[in-house]
Design a protein around this motif. Structure first.
Motif, PDB file in Angstrom:
ATOM      1  N   GLY A   1       0.797  -1.223   0.000  1.00 55.58           N
ATOM      2  CA  GLY A   1       0.000   0.000   0.000  1.00 55.58           C
ATOM      3  C   GLY A   1       0.824   1.265   0.000  1.00 55.58           C
ATOM      4  N   ASN A   2       2.112   1.139  -0.286  1.00 55.26           N
ATOM      5  CA  ASN A   2       3.014   2.283  -0.150  1.00 55.26           C
ATOM      6  C   ASN A   2       3.575   2.750  -1.493  1.00 55.26           C
ATOM      7  N   ASP A   3       2.813   2.571  -2.555  1.00 51.38           N
ATOM      8  CA  ASP A   3       3.269   2.972  -3.883  1.00 51.38           C
ATOM      9  C   ASP A   3       3.599   4.460  -3.954  1.00 51.38           C
ATOM     10  N   HIS A   4       2.905   5.261  -3.148  1.00 49.63           N
ATOM     11  CA  HIS A   4       3.094   6.717  -3.190  1.00 49.63           C
ATOM     12  C   HIS A   4       3.741   7.247  -1.910  1.00 49.63           C
ATOM     13  N   ASP A   5       4.444   6.358  -1.174  1.00 45.02           N
ATOM     14  CA  ASP A   5       5.196   6.758   0.014  1.00 45.02           C
ATOM     15  C   ASP A   5       4.317   7.481   1.033  1.00 45.02           C
ATOM     16  N   LEU A   6       3.122   6.942   1.271  1.00 45.77           N
ATOM     17  CA  LEU A   6       2.189   7.568   2.212  1.00 45.77           C
ATOM     18  C   LEU A   6       2.012   6.773   3.500  1.00 45.77           C
ATOM     19  N   VAL A   7       2.382   5.500   3.496  1.00 41.69           N
ATOM     20  CA  VAL A   7       2.208   4.696   4.706  1.00 41.69           C
ATOM     21  C   VAL A   7       3.105   5.252   5.819  1.00 41.69           C
ATOM     22  N   GLY A   8       2.501   5.525   6.949  1.00 40.58           N
ATOM     23  CA  GLY A   8       3.220   6.057   8.098  1.00 40.58           C
ATOM     24  C   GLY A   8       3.223   7.568   8.184  1.00 40.58           C
ATOM     25  N   ARG A   9       2.891   8.244   7.093  1.00 40.41           N
ATOM     26  CA  ARG A   9       2.882   9.712   7.111  1.00 40.41           C
ATOM     27  C   ARG A   9       1.593  10.243   7.749  1.00 40.41           C
ATOM     28  N   TYR A  10       1.589  11.542   8.035  1.00 37.79           N
ATOM     29  CA  TYR A  10       0.438  12.255   8.602  1.00 37.79           C
ATOM     30  C   TYR A  10       0.067  11.755  10.004  1.00 37.79           C
ATOM     31  N   LEU A  11       1.083  11.359  10.768  1.00 38.75           N
ATOM     32  CA  LEU A  11       0.829  10.959  12.148  1.00 38.75           C
ATOM     33  C   LEU A  11       0.294  12.149  12.949  1.00 38.75           C
ATOM     34  N   MET A  12      -0.858  11.952  13.562  1.00 41.32           N
ATOM     35  CA  MET A  12      -1.476  12.975  14.404  1.00 41.32           C
ATOM     36  C   MET A  12      -1.834  12.376  15.756  1.00 41.32           C
ATOM     37  N   ASP A  13      -2.077  13.249  16.697  1.00 42.01           N
ATOM     38  CA  ASP A  13      -2.560  12.851  18.014  1.00 42.01           C
ATOM     39  C   ASP A  13      -3.404  14.005  18.524  1.00 42.01           C
ATOM     40  N   HIS A  14      -3.643  14.083  19.810  1.00 41.86           N
ATOM     41  CA  HIS A  14      -4.410  15.172  20.397  1.00 41.86           C
ATOM     42  C   HIS A  14      -3.583  15.891  21.449  1.00 41.86           C
ATOM     43  N   PRO A  15      -3.005  17.042  21.159  1.00 43.34           N
ATOM     44  CA  PRO A  15      -2.421  17.848  22.233  1.00 43.34           C
ATOM     45  C   PRO A  15      -3.511  18.214  23.241  1.00 43.34           C
TER      46      PRO A  15
ATOM     47  N   SER B   1      -8.103   4.119  13.942  1.00 41.39           N
ATOM     48  CA  SER B   1      -7.864   5.553  13.810  1.00 41.39           C
ATOM     49  C   SER B   1      -6.795   5.880  12.781  1.00 41.39           C
ATOM     50  N   SER B   2      -6.005   4.916  12.365  1.00 43.95           N
ATOM     51  CA  SER B   2      -4.970   5.209  11.372  1.00 43.95           C
ATOM     52  C   SER B   2      -5.561   5.633  10.037  1.00 43.95           C
ATOM     53  N   VAL B   3      -6.839   5.341   9.768  1.00 48.56           N
ATOM     54  CA  VAL B   3      -7.434   5.714   8.480  1.00 48.56           C
ATOM     55  C   VAL B   3      -8.021   7.126   8.508  1.00 48.56           C
ATOM     56  N   PHE B   4      -8.053   7.790   9.673  1.00 47.92           N
ATOM     57  CA  PHE B   4      -8.649   9.124   9.753  1.00 47.92           C
ATOM     58  C   PHE B   4      -7.794  10.132   8.973  1.00 47.92           C
ATOM     59  N   PRO B   5      -8.362  10.867   8.008  1.00 43.68           N
ATOM     60  CA  PRO B   5      -7.594  11.929   7.350  1.00 43.68           C
ATOM     61  C   PRO B   5      -7.315  13.120   8.268  1.00 43.68           C
ATOM     62  N   THR B   6      -8.256  13.422   9.166  1.00 48.45           N
ATOM     63  CA  THR B   6      -8.075  14.454  10.188  1.00 48.45           C
ATOM     64  C   THR B   6      -8.577  13.891  11.506  1.00 48.45           C
ATOM     65  N   VAL B   7      -8.160  14.500  12.615  1.00 47.45           N
ATOM     66  CA  VAL B   7      -8.383  13.868  13.915  1.00 47.45           C
ATOM     67  C   VAL B   7      -9.464  14.550  14.746  1.00 47.45           C
ATOM     68  N   GLY B   8      -9.962  15.735  14.330  1.00 49.82           N
ATOM     69  CA  GLY B   8     -10.977  16.415  15.114  1.00 49.82           C
ATOM     70  C   GLY B   8     -10.490  16.760  16.509  1.00 49.82           C
ATOM     71  N   HIS B   9     -11.427  17.125  17.380  1.00 50.87           N
ATOM     72  CA  HIS B   9     -11.066  17.443  18.767  1.00 50.87           C
ATOM     73  C   HIS B   9     -11.481  16.351  19.719  1.00 50.87           C
ATOM     74  N   CYS B  10     -12.152  15.301  19.219  1.00 49.97           N
ATOM     75  CA  CYS B  10     -12.850  14.352  20.088  1.00 49.97           C
ATOM     76  C   CYS B  10     -12.100  13.034  20.192  1.00 49.97           C
ATOM     77  N   ASN B  11     -12.283  12.352  21.323  1.00 47.27           N
ATOM     78  CA  ASN B  11     -11.719  11.018  21.503  1.00 47.27           C
ATOM     79  C   ASN B  11     -12.157  10.111  20.355  1.00 47.27           C
ATOM     80  N   PRO B  12     -11.274   9.232  19.864  1.00 48.76           N
ATOM     81  CA  PRO B  12     -11.550   8.537  18.599  1.00 48.76           C
ATOM     82  C   PRO B  12     -12.315   7.224  18.693  1.00 48.76           C
ATOM     83  N   THR B  13     -12.554   6.675  19.888  1.00 53.84           N
ATOM     84  CA  THR B  13     -13.014   5.287  19.956  1.00 53.84           C
ATOM     85  C   THR B  13     -14.378   5.067  19.313  1.00 53.84           C
ATOM     86  N   GLN B  14     -15.333   5.976  19.518  1.00 55.08           N
ATOM     87  CA  GLN B  14     -16.635   5.755  18.888  1.00 55.08           C
ATOM     88  C   GLN B  14     -16.527   5.821  17.368  1.00 55.08           C
TER      89      GLN B  14
END
Length: 548
Positions: free
Chosen positions: A260-274, A501-514
């Motif tokens: 799945g890394n033909d375009h060197d995207l796997v692992g990029r765009y790592l986000m979390d919640h400050p 959660s790794s598939v989320f394009p953006t992370v929002g402000h909310c806890n991700p479990t739901q």
């Protein structure tokens, strides 16, 4: 459901681990949900879990990382749980759906926009409720809460062009009212006979066919280091924002850069919640505030009231999404913590008995608040803060790659370079300033801004991640901009999916479990629909999507 514990299995007992229709990797909220949804179908399913039914140091050490970016939680048990039930062992139980704006393409947020909208996910929010121990799956995170709970909303309200209400719901385990939902606790009894749970099975890589364009098998190791091969045409990775990306990168036997890394995207765009404190309130003058933006009870579940930035102010000032709530620091002799320890069978005598006796007035008032007024319990506080949690700007250079260091199975460790940008502290500072102004106008107690907010500074060093790694296999219908499509299938690899959660394009402000569970339910429907094309009606007649 058949269970094979590899640490106890002889070669004969695990002979069935040779082939299946679908392999699910990871038994946390995403993996267990998909397994339960596909129970009692004609699909033969193997659910691989690296850990066992109890925590072990041998499994924990496999979560070691090399961190080269901003400081993160040191104890990886707080981020990843190699145990049946996954991260439901350490989550804080706080749930809520994302906001509509989180799915939109926003000109001021680079790489924003989902190939889905909130309307497409709404039915899955409702279906997520029994999986997460929620009183209701939707309609609770905004002003609709007051009608839902049969309560009068406060008369004093902030300017809706600046701040909007937000409510988080706390999970409750159906076997223990003092705990959040632990999805592994009764997993074996909730999954059908077509699903085999294998514990102590650490996945090493996914091997594709010769062309690299379809799944052929999964290689995994038992605790003794023996490598095994499970042949399957369909795999769902449910290993979280760090491990799912790592496994795709490690799966390089045919495609050197990983699957799945033909375009060197796997692992990029790592986000979390400050997340952290942006100001404090005077504890002695806080009762009115704690009633206005407090904790409420509905159908046995607790709901926390808070605020979020309005879409209007986000757009006008180029801000990320952000939320705020009251952060309470309780004293060591808080009577309610003492009572909880006693009820859980872990009392600290004589201290707990003295705490209840010395705070009898607070204790009696709490009984009325909780059982009659349906509010949260009044706590004995050291301090009362305004805490914030904000979205991150997607950044391709914030990423997970592979370290040169190896784990005990000879696999390269994940190398984490998590980055913070000025957008995040600016958003949080603005949120604090807006709340401070609005509270004065509403006649609420004054917010004393934290020094870092007042000085226009960046986040203090104490602001680390909150164990919400996100975005490393992001979703996009354009394969040059994402790793998976809107159905969570990895671009260019037939039969390979990612949930979590790794598939989320953006992370929002909310806890991700739901959100994780809602997307897992949606993926399960997609997989079931695909199975219907190959399975006979009589086989499918026994299938069920009801949560046990």
């Amino acid at each position: 459901m058949p269970v094979i514990e590899l640490k106890n299995s002889s070669n004969d007992e695990s002979v069935s681990l040779m082939e299946c229709d679908l392999c699910i990797i990871g038994s946390g909220p995403a993996g267990s949900t998909i397994a339960r949804e596909l129970s009692n179908t004609g699909l033969s399913i193997t659910l691989l879990e690296s850990g066992n039914f109890v925590r072990s140091p041998e499994a924990d050490i496999l979560n070691e990382v090399e961190n080269v970016g901003r400081a993160r939680i040191v104890d990886q048990w707080g981020v990843r749980n190699r145990i049946v039930g996954g991260t439901s062992h350490t989550w804080t139980g706080r749930c809520g759906p994302f906001d509509a704006i989180d799915f939109e393409k926003r000109s001021w947020v680079p790489a924003s926009g989902w190939p889905l909208d909130i309307g497409q996910l709404s039915p899955y929010f409702d279906r997520s409720a029994p999986y997460l121990g929620l009183a209701t799956g939707s309609g609770f995170s905004d002003d609709r809460f007051w009608h839902l709970a049969g309560r009068k909303q406060p008369r004093s309200r902030p300017d809706p062009t600046m701040l909007l209400p937000f409510f988080w719901q706390y999970s409750r385990d159906d076997t223990n009212p003092f705990e959040y939902m632990r999805v592994g606790r009764r997993l074996a009894s909730r999954i059908g006979p077509n699903v085999t749970l294998v514990t102590g099975a650490t996945v090493l890589r996914i091997d594709p066919v010769e062309s690299g364009r379809a799944v052929r098998s999964v290689a995994f190791a038992s605790p003794d280091g023996r490598e095994r091969t499970l042949f399957t045409r369909n795999v769902v990775l449910c290993c979280g924002g760090i491990e799912s990306a790592r496994l795709l990168l490690l799966s390089n036997t045919v495609t050197p850069n990983g699957l799945g890394n033909d375009h060197d995207l796997v692992g990029r765009y790592l986000m979390d919640h400050p997340r952290g404190s942006v100001g404090t309130f005077d504890v002695s003058d806080s009762e009115t505030l704690r009633k206005w933006i407090g904790i409420y009870k509905f159908r046995g579940n607790l709901f926390r009231s808070g605020l979020r930035l309005s879409p209007e102010v986000q757009k006008a000032e180029g801000l990320l999404n952000c939320s705020a709530w009251l952060g309470e620091s309780v004293t060591p002799d808080d009577p309610w913590n003492a009572l909880k320890r006693i009820l859980r069978g872990k009392p600290q005598f004589p201290g707990d008995a003295l705490a209840i006796a010395a705070n009898a007035g607070l204790f009696v008032r709490g009984l009325k608040d909780y059982f009659i007024d349906r509010n949260g319990l009044p706590r004995k506080l050291n301090s009362l803060n305004l805490d914030c949690m904000c979205e991150q700007r997607p950044d391709p250079d914030s990423r997970v790659t592979l370290s040169e260091r190896l784990d005990r199975f000879g696999r390269r460790l994940p190398r984490i370079n998590w980055r913070i940008h000025e957008d995040e502290p600016r958003t949080m500072r603005t949120m604090a300033e807006i709340v401070a102004r609005q509270f004065v106008q509403m006649g609420l107690p004054a917010l004393k801004l934290a020094p870092w907010v007042r000085d226009g500074a960046g986040f203090p060093p104490a602001f680390v991640d909150v164990a919400h790694p996100t975005g490393t296999t992001r979703m996009s219908d354009d394969r040059t901009k994402g790793v998976v499509d809107a159905q969570c299938r990895v671009h260019g690899v037939e039969g390979l999916y990612v949930a979590g959660s790794s598939v989320f394009p953006t992370v929002g402000h909310c806890n991700p479990t739901q959100m994780i569970v809602a997307l897992a339910l949606r993926l399960a429907d997609h997989l079931k629909a695909g199975a219907e094309k190959t399975l006979t009606p009589s086989v499918l007649a026994g299938s069920t999507t009801e949560a046990a």
